[in-house]
Design a protein around this motif. Structure first.
Motif, PDB file in Angstrom:
ATOM      1  N   TYR A   1       1.296   4.165  -2.801  1.00 16.84           N
ATOM      2  CA  TYR A   1       0.669   5.446  -2.440  1.00 16.84           C
ATOM      3  C   TYR A   1       1.684   6.590  -2.516  1.00 16.84           C
ATOM      4  O   TYR A   1       1.385   7.678  -3.046  1.00 16.84           O
TER       5      TYR A   1
ATOM      6  N   MET B   1      -1.804   7.069   4.535  1.00 16.66           N
ATOM      7  CA  MET B   1      -2.299   6.087   3.557  1.00 16.66           C
ATOM      8  C   MET B   1      -3.347   5.177   4.201  1.00 16.66           C
ATOM      9  O   MET B   1      -4.389   4.884   3.596  1.00 16.66           O
TER      10      MET B   1
ATOM     11  N   ARG C   1       1.222   9.914  -4.866  1.00 16.03           N
ATOM     12  CA  ARG C   1       1.020  11.252  -4.296  1.00 16.03           C
ATOM     13  C   ARG C   1       2.106  12.213  -4.744  1.00 16.03           C
ATOM     14  O   ARG C   1       1.828  13.344  -5.124  1.00 16.03           O
TER      15      ARG C   1
ATOM     16  N   LEU D   1      -5.488   2.520  -5.501  1.00 20.58           N
ATOM     17  CA  LEU D   1      -5.168   3.840  -4.942  1.00 20.58           C
ATOM     18  C   LEU D   1      -5.240   4.922  -6.013  1.00 20.58           C
ATOM     19  O   LEU D   1      -5.800   5.998  -5.784  1.00 20.58           O
TER      20      LEU D   1
ATOM     21  N   CYS E   1      -7.153   4.823   3.031  1.00 18.29           N
ATOM     22  CA  CYS E   1      -7.771   3.535   2.682  1.00 18.29           C
ATOM     23  C   CYS E   1      -9.064   3.325   3.470  1.00 18.29           C
ATOM     24  O   CYS E   1     -10.057   2.839   2.913  1.00 18.29           O
TER      25      CYS E   1
ATOM     26  N   GLY F   1       0.823  -1.212   0.000  1.00 23.17           N
ATOM     27  CA  GLY F   1       0.000   0.000   0.000  1.00 23.17           C
ATOM     28  C   GLY F   1       0.855   1.259   0.000  1.00 23.17           C
ATOM     29  O   GLY F   1       0.741   2.110  -0.884  1.00 23.17           O
TER      30      GLY F   1
END
Ligand code: NAP
Ligand code: ZN
Length: 347
Positions: free
Chosen positions: A164, A302, A168, A193, A306, A160
């Motif tokens: 992420y 993050m 970003r 994501l 989520c 994740g």
């Protein structure tokens, strides 16, 4: 000291097997976590098989840890017994360098202490999450929000955050065309994501076998890289490409898919060097970049993102005695989309 059950590697060629590892006493700022689930990352396989250099055996891998706080030291302020928490790829860093001060402990100038296979402050080698318990300073523990099950939260701690953070940093969002290369553990989280961030998402996979899954996960388009037409059709299209492939690829072919000013970020970490021609970069002011996991603050961000968007990993939960089989399936790109070990089977 606590001695706990693990599944550990003893050499680059032997299968992982049941073993025991020591955990330090809970210090004033430490948290003792009873691990419930641990994801299997492709990095675990690269590492234990010595692909990134000789590993310090025996070693219990695992850096996608989700569990419950079982004890805290007297100076711990952020966590209490019973809290749902996670630990990712790092368990410590110098805390003083410019990277650490920015909250980017993964780029600690003195080198962060990795969750497994890394020399710890006490001189011992860290042992990861294929174990029943871990002791970690509270600064490297994150909170798993209500609303994400612990099993599907575990892979967020590496897959994740690793996807992420570049999404970003390179501005994945509305109006941006993002390609995710490789639909495995990292790739499937990148799709979820990037879609949740509002980008137009394409998957580039070796075949169309997982097309339906890709679209269900949030992709708008799905292409097979085995079809040479894919590269012609998509030339110059993407603002951002996130490459999650664990093996060597023909970088020139992928760089040609970037738009002017586009960036390809490599998160995949194959052992072999990757070579590319500079002309595709020069002629369209394209960039080629790398990115490592994310800092602790961003990891918490993050997880909260989520929870807000009801995202977790798509997982296959296995018992510990199936770890070696799972490794073979990961190597065969036969993972849908993360194996997660039910740690109660180690108890
Ligand atoms: P994974 O689940 O095995 O996914 C990798 C995907 O890459 C596969 O599912 C497959 O996707 C594709 N692939 C594999 N071999 C290929 C080949 N020979 N040619 C073309 N495509 C191939 O692995 P993961 O856990 O997501 O990890 C991916 C990589 O990221 C690993 O190298 C890992 O060490 C690295 N990693 C880096 C960081 C970081 O901080 N930068 C963090 C975690 C992991 P398709 O079947 O869709 O083609
Ligand atoms: Zn990982």
């Amino acid at each position: 000291m606590l001695t706990v059950n693990s599944y550990s590697a003893t050499s680059a060629t032997e299968p992982l097997a049941p073993a025991r590892v020591d955990r330090r006493d809970v210090g004033p700022r430490d948290v003792l976590i009873e691990i419930k689930y641990c994801g299997i990352c492709h990095s675990d396989i690269h590492f234990v098989r010595g692909e990134w250099g000789t590993a310090p055996y025996p070693v219990a891998p695992g850096h996608e840890i989700a569990g419950i706080v079982a004890a805290v030291g007297p100076e711990v302020t952020q966590y209490a017994v019973g809290d749902r928490v996670g630990v990712g790829c790092m368990v410590d860093s110098c805390g003083e360098c410019s990277s650490c001060r920015k909250g980017e402990e993964q780029y600690c100038l003195k080198g962060s202490t990795l969750t497994y296979g890394s020399p710890d402050k006490d001189g011992r080698i860290t042992q990861g999450g294929y174990t029943t318990h871990i002791v970690v300073t509270e600064d490297f523990v994150v909170r798993i929000p209500e609303g994400i099950e612990l099993d599907s939260a575990a892979p967020l701690l590496c897959a994740g955050i690793t996807t992420y953070s570049p999404l970003r940093r390179w501005g994945a969002g509305p109006g941006k065309k993002v390609a995710v290369v490789g639909l495995g553990g990292l790739g499937h989280m990148a799709v979820k994501l990037a879609h949740a961030l509002g980008a137009e998402v394409s998957v580039l996979s070796q075949s169309l076998k997982k097309r339906e899954d890709g679209l269900r996960l949030g992709a708008d388009h799905y292409y097979a890289t085995s079809d040479p037409e894919t590269f012609e059709q998509l030339a110059g299209s993407f603002d951002l490409i996130v490459n999650t492939i664990s093996a060597k690829i023909d970088l020139d072919a992928y760089l040609s898919l970037l738009a002017v000013d586009g960036t390809m970020v490599n998160v995949g970490a194959p052992a072999e060097p990757l070579a590319f021609n500079v002309f595709p970069l020069i002629m369209s002011r394209r960039s080629f970049a790398g990115s490592a996991i994310g800092g602790i603050r961003e990891t918490q961000e993050m997880l909260d993102f989520c929870a807000q968007h009801h995202l977790g990993a798509d997982i296959e939960v296995i018992s510990a005695d199936k770890i070696n089989e799972a490794y073979e399936r990961v190597l065969a790109s036969d993972v849908r989309y993360r194996f997660v070990i039910d740690i109660s089977t180690l108890a």
